[in-house]
Design an enzyme around this catalytic site. Structure first.
Site, PDB file in Angstrom:
ATOM      1  N   ILE A   1       0.824  -1.203   0.000  1.00 15.28           N
ATOM      2  CA  ILE A   1       0.000   0.000   0.000  1.00 15.28           C
ATOM      3  C   ILE A   1       0.863   1.261   0.000  1.00 15.28           C
ATOM      4  O   ILE A   1       1.544   1.571   0.987  1.00 15.28           O
ATOM      5  CB  ILE A   1      -0.987  -0.003   1.206  1.00 15.28           C
ATOM      6  CG1 ILE A   1      -1.852  -1.281   1.171  1.00 15.28           C
ATOM      7  CG2 ILE A   1      -1.841   1.264   1.203  1.00 15.28           C
ATOM      8  CD1 ILE A   1      -2.579  -1.548  -0.144  1.00 15.28           C
TER       9      ILE A   1
ATOM     10  N   GLY B   1      30.573   3.843 -16.634  1.00 15.64           N
ATOM     11  CA  GLY B   1      30.802   3.580 -15.204  1.00 15.64           C
ATOM     12  C   GLY B   1      30.137   4.614 -14.311  1.00 15.64           C
ATOM     13  O   GLY B   1      29.643   4.294 -13.222  1.00 15.64           O
TER      14      GLY B   1
ATOM     15  N   GLU C   1      -0.529  -0.479 -10.106  1.00 16.20           N
ATOM     16  CA  GLU C   1      -1.776  -0.054 -10.806  1.00 16.20           C
ATOM     17  C   GLU C   1      -2.017  -0.900 -12.052  1.00 16.20           C
ATOM     18  O   GLU C   1      -2.513  -0.423 -13.082  1.00 16.20           O
ATOM     19  CB  GLU C   1      -1.754   1.447 -11.076  1.00 16.20           C
ATOM     20  CG  GLU C   1      -1.654   2.185  -9.744  1.00 16.20           C
ATOM     21  CD  GLU C   1      -2.106   3.612  -9.749  1.00 16.20           C
ATOM     22  OE1 GLU C   1      -2.850   4.013 -10.644  1.00 16.20           O
ATOM     23  OE2 GLU C   1      -1.715   4.324  -8.794  1.00 16.20           O
ATOM     24  N   GLY C   2      -1.656  -2.184 -11.926  1.00 16.24           N
ATOM     25  CA  GLY C   2      -1.855  -3.148 -13.009  1.00 16.24           C
ATOM     26  C   GLY C   2      -0.558  -3.382 -13.751  1.00 16.24           C
ATOM     27  O   GLY C   2       0.007  -2.458 -14.325  1.00 16.24           O
TER      28      GLY C   2
HETATM   29  N1  CAA Z   1     -15.292  -0.566 -15.471  1.00 17.68           N
HETATM   30  C1  CAA Z   1     -16.415  -1.114 -14.988  1.00 17.68           C
HETATM   31  N2  CAA Z   1     -16.560  -2.427 -14.753  1.00 17.68           N
HETATM   32  C2  CAA Z   1     -15.517  -3.224 -15.020  1.00 17.68           C
HETATM   33  C3  CAA Z   1     -14.303  -2.733 -15.548  1.00 17.68           C
HETATM   34  C4  CAA Z   1     -14.232  -1.333 -15.776  1.00 17.68           C
HETATM   35  N3  CAA Z   1     -13.118  -0.772 -16.257  1.00 17.68           N
HETATM   36  N4  CAA Z   1     -13.458  -3.763 -15.725  1.00 17.68           N
HETATM   37  C5  CAA Z   1     -14.112  -4.870 -15.323  1.00 17.68           C
HETATM   38  N5  CAA Z   1     -15.353  -4.532 -14.894  1.00 17.68           N
HETATM   39  C6  CAA Z   1     -16.394  -5.444 -14.441  1.00 17.68           C
HETATM   40  C7  CAA Z   1     -16.617  -6.501 -15.525  1.00 17.68           C
HETATM   41  O1  CAA Z   1     -17.525  -6.043 -16.490  1.00 17.68           O
HETATM   42  C8  CAA Z   1     -17.129  -7.664 -14.756  1.00 17.68           C
HETATM   43  O2  CAA Z   1     -18.519  -7.525 -14.549  1.00 17.68           O
HETATM   44  P1  CAA Z   1     -19.519  -8.659 -15.157  1.00 17.68           P
HETATM   45  O3  CAA Z   1     -19.211  -9.872 -14.309  1.00 17.68           O
HETATM   46  O4  CAA Z   1     -20.875  -8.088 -14.939  1.00 17.68           O
HETATM   47  O5  CAA Z   1     -19.136  -8.823 -16.593  1.00 17.68           O
HETATM   48  C9  CAA Z   1     -16.464  -7.528 -13.392  1.00 17.68           C
HETATM   49  O6  CAA Z   1     -16.008  -6.173 -13.285  1.00 17.68           O
HETATM   50  C10 CAA Z   1     -15.278  -8.449 -13.254  1.00 17.68           C
HETATM   51  O7  CAA Z   1     -14.413  -8.129 -14.296  1.00 17.68           O
HETATM   52  P2  CAA Z   1     -13.556  -9.198 -15.077  1.00 17.68           P
HETATM   53  O8  CAA Z   1     -14.336 -10.452 -15.329  1.00 17.68           O
HETATM   54  O9  CAA Z   1     -12.978  -8.499 -16.260  1.00 17.68           O
HETATM   55  O10 CAA Z   1     -12.429  -9.510 -14.001  1.00 17.68           O
HETATM   56  P3  CAA Z   1     -11.110 -10.328 -14.133  1.00 17.68           P
HETATM   57  O11 CAA Z   1     -10.978 -11.139 -12.904  1.00 17.68           O
HETATM   58  O12 CAA Z   1     -11.022 -11.004 -15.451  1.00 17.68           O
HETATM   59  O13 CAA Z   1      -9.991  -9.175 -14.007  1.00 17.68           O
HETATM   60  C11 CAA Z   1      -8.509  -7.402 -14.602  1.00 17.68           C
HETATM   61  C12 CAA Z   1      -9.819  -8.120 -14.879  1.00 17.68           C
HETATM   62  C13 CAA Z   1      -8.430  -6.354 -15.692  1.00 17.68           C
HETATM   63  C14 CAA Z   1      -7.289  -8.309 -14.677  1.00 17.68           C
HETATM   64  C15 CAA Z   1      -8.613  -6.705 -13.203  1.00 17.68           C
HETATM   65  O14 CAA Z   1      -8.684  -7.643 -12.168  1.00 17.68           O
HETATM   66  C16 CAA Z   1      -7.434  -5.777 -12.937  1.00 17.68           C
HETATM   67  O15 CAA Z   1      -7.433  -4.638 -13.387  1.00 17.68           O
HETATM   68  N6  CAA Z   1      -6.430  -6.266 -12.154  1.00 17.68           N
HETATM   69  C17 CAA Z   1      -5.295  -5.415 -11.758  1.00 17.68           C
HETATM   70  C18 CAA Z   1      -5.611  -4.710 -10.481  1.00 17.68           C
HETATM   71  C19 CAA Z   1      -4.698  -3.547 -10.264  1.00 17.68           C
HETATM   72  O16 CAA Z   1      -4.496  -2.709 -11.132  1.00 17.68           O
HETATM   73  N7  CAA Z   1      -4.181  -3.455  -9.050  1.00 17.68           N
HETATM   74  C20 CAA Z   1      -3.365  -2.332  -8.690  1.00 17.68           C
HETATM   75  C21 CAA Z   1      -3.456  -2.118  -7.222  1.00 17.68           C
HETATM   76  S1  CAA Z   1      -3.647  -0.447  -6.782  1.00 17.68           S
HETATM   77  C22 CAA Z   1      -2.101   0.213  -6.774  1.00 17.68           C
HETATM   78  O17 CAA Z   1      -1.135  -0.321  -7.277  1.00 17.68           O
HETATM   79  C23 CAA Z   1      -2.081   1.548  -6.178  1.00 17.68           C
HETATM   80  C24 CAA Z   1      -0.798   1.926  -5.619  1.00 17.68           C
HETATM   81  O18 CAA Z   1      -0.601   1.822  -4.433  1.00 17.68           O
HETATM   82  C25 CAA Z   1       0.215   2.612  -6.471  1.00 17.68           C
END
Ligand code: CAA
Length: 384
Positions: free
Chosen positions: A162, A345, A368-369
């Site tokens: 976090i 170097g 953030e992904g």
């Molecule tokens: N907007 C709205 N709804 C969305 C969406 C979006 N952009 N993306 C997905 N959804 C919805 C989907 O439509 C789905 O709904 P339905 O079941 O009704 O279709 C639901 O959410 C689940 O989505 P998925 O089936 O697509 O989920 P998934 O398990 O296949 O995962 C993923 C998709 C893109 C991999 C997602 O999990 C993801 O983005 N993962 C990465 C997470 C991330 O970025 N973490 C970073 C942590 S925060 C951080 O790093 C902050 C920091 O401290 C710097």
């Protein structure tokens, strides 16, 4: 189509550049070595209005657009990515999410101070708690559980990696409330760090962005009033995805800044350093590296600005923000490795800054992904 910044954009860019040079550059090597959180720098950023740049002045923000945010993020990240990640998380993930989806009461109670980055003269920022020990890219697999008790929830679980973990006063926490509903059972809550049952773990000893305070946070029977849930029941995952789409513009801009910082240092060095009887910029081996760096950086900048423009025009920017993030972060990694090479170097020692930029670049491909997650988002979008 206009490829020109306005007078106002140029002023904001200059203010950010001056801030980075005058306030962030002094001590940046020591803060990195000692893993010292840049509290003073972040407080000054708050005074400039950069901790709630895009929030409406009605809620304590500076009311700037996303283009301005990209410009400021680039300038600050050229010098200190530990400062810029703190700024990015507070702006994109915390303030934006609260302003867009919070209730009027939540905005008055929390957003106004968070957008100013200060409360009673002290630093007052937020953090975004989605990742868990077993839920990083697979963000729907939340184990943190918020049990519905009528007028409140009881929150239990652990969050990992976090950003602003200990410096933040307010957390936006994603948690599962109904396992059967999967992603539709996830909620998002505003939790105050000083509530009973909230424990901040040790600071992570990281490869890069070492000044930024990354912690695990544990919740043990934390009582969260229902009025602190953002949106309706089950809105948490949509909240996370929509908020992260904007966050990815911030991190793409951070990567852009790290790359352009390393490029500018390489350009300067190549004009000063002599080898084989002339400044190394006269050798084609160096010229080609500089040409490739400049080209990749320009592509990254255009992608960041396009995503920002789409956001400002209220268009769907999910695709463009992921494209900007994957491209800019990979460019940052490539450019910084080449910058070390140009410096030879000297690039391998701390005084020349490029080794730090190389270490800082890596995280932009992860948080953030990851780059893989961005490719999932992009391919889903182009194939649907
Ligand atoms: N907007 C709205 N709804 C969305 C969406 C979006 N952009 N993306 C997905 N959804 C919805 C989907 O439509 C789905 O709904 P339905 O079941 O009704 O279709 C639901 O959410 C689940 O989505 P998925 O089936 O697509 O989920 P998934 O398990 O296949 O995962 C993923 C998709 C893109 C991999 C997602 O999990 C993801 O983005 N993962 C990465 C997470 C991330 O970025 N973490 C970073 C942590 S925060 C951080 O790093 C902050 C920091 O401290 C710097």
């Amino acid at each position: 189509m206009q490829f020109q910044l306005t007078e106002e954009h140029l002023m904001i860019q200059k203010a950010a550049r001056d801030f980075a040079q005058n306030e962030c550059l002094p001590g940046v090597i020591e803060r990195d070595e000692q893993q010292k959180f840049p509290r003073e720098q972040v407080l000054k950023l708050a005074e400039l209005g950069f901790m709630g740049m895009m929030v409406s002045p009605d809620y304590g923000g500076a009311g700037m657009d996303t283009i301005s945010y990209v410009l400021a993020m680039e300038e600050i990240s050229k010098v200190d990515a530990s400062v810029s990640v703190c700024m990015s998380v507070n702006n994109s993930l915390v303030c934006w999410g609260l302003e867009k989806f919070g209730s009027e009461e939540q905005k008055q109670k929390y957003l106004v101070n968070l957008a100013q980055g200060r409360k009673d003269g002290e630093l007052h920022i937020g953090a975004f708690l989605l990742s868990e020990p077993e839920a990083g890219s697979d963000a729907t697999s939340q184990r943190t559980f918020a049990e519905d008790k009528g007028d409140h929830y009881i929150l239990n679980g652990t969050k990992n990696w976090i950003t602003n973990g200990s410096s933040a006063s307010v957390y936006l926490v994603m948690a599962q409330s109904d396992v059967e509903k999967g992603s539709k059972g996830i909620n998002v809550f505003i939790v105050e760090k000083n509530w009973p049952g909230v424990t901040v773990g040790a600071k992570e000893n990281k490869l890069g962005i070492r000044g930024s305070d990354t912690h695990s946070i544990t919740f043990t029977d934390v009582k969260v009033p229902k009025e602190n849930r953002i949106g309706g029941d089950g809105f948490g995952f949509t909240f996370a995805m929509k908020t992260l789409a904007g966050g990815r513009i911030g991190i793409a801009s951070q990567a852009l800044g790290i790359a352009s910082g390393a490029y500018e240092l390489s350009l300067k060095y190549s004009k000063e350093r002599k080898a084989f009887g002339k400044e190394i910029m006269h050798h084609q081996a160096i010229q080609f590296k500089l040409a490739d760096m400049a080209t990749k950086i320009e592509c990254a900048r255009l992608l960041c600005l396009k995503a920002a423009w789409e956001k400002d025009q209220h268009l769907d920017y999910t695709l463009s923000s992921s494209m900007a993030k994957v491209f800019a972060s990979e460019a940052a990694m490539w450019v910084t490795v080449e910058a070390v090479q140009v410096h030879g170097g000297y690039g391998y020692v701390k005084e020349y800054h490029v080794e730090r930029l190389m270490r800082d670049a890596k995280i932009t491909q992860i948080y953030e992904g990851t780059s893989e997650v961005q490719r999932i988002v992009i391919s889903r979008s182009i194939l649907k």
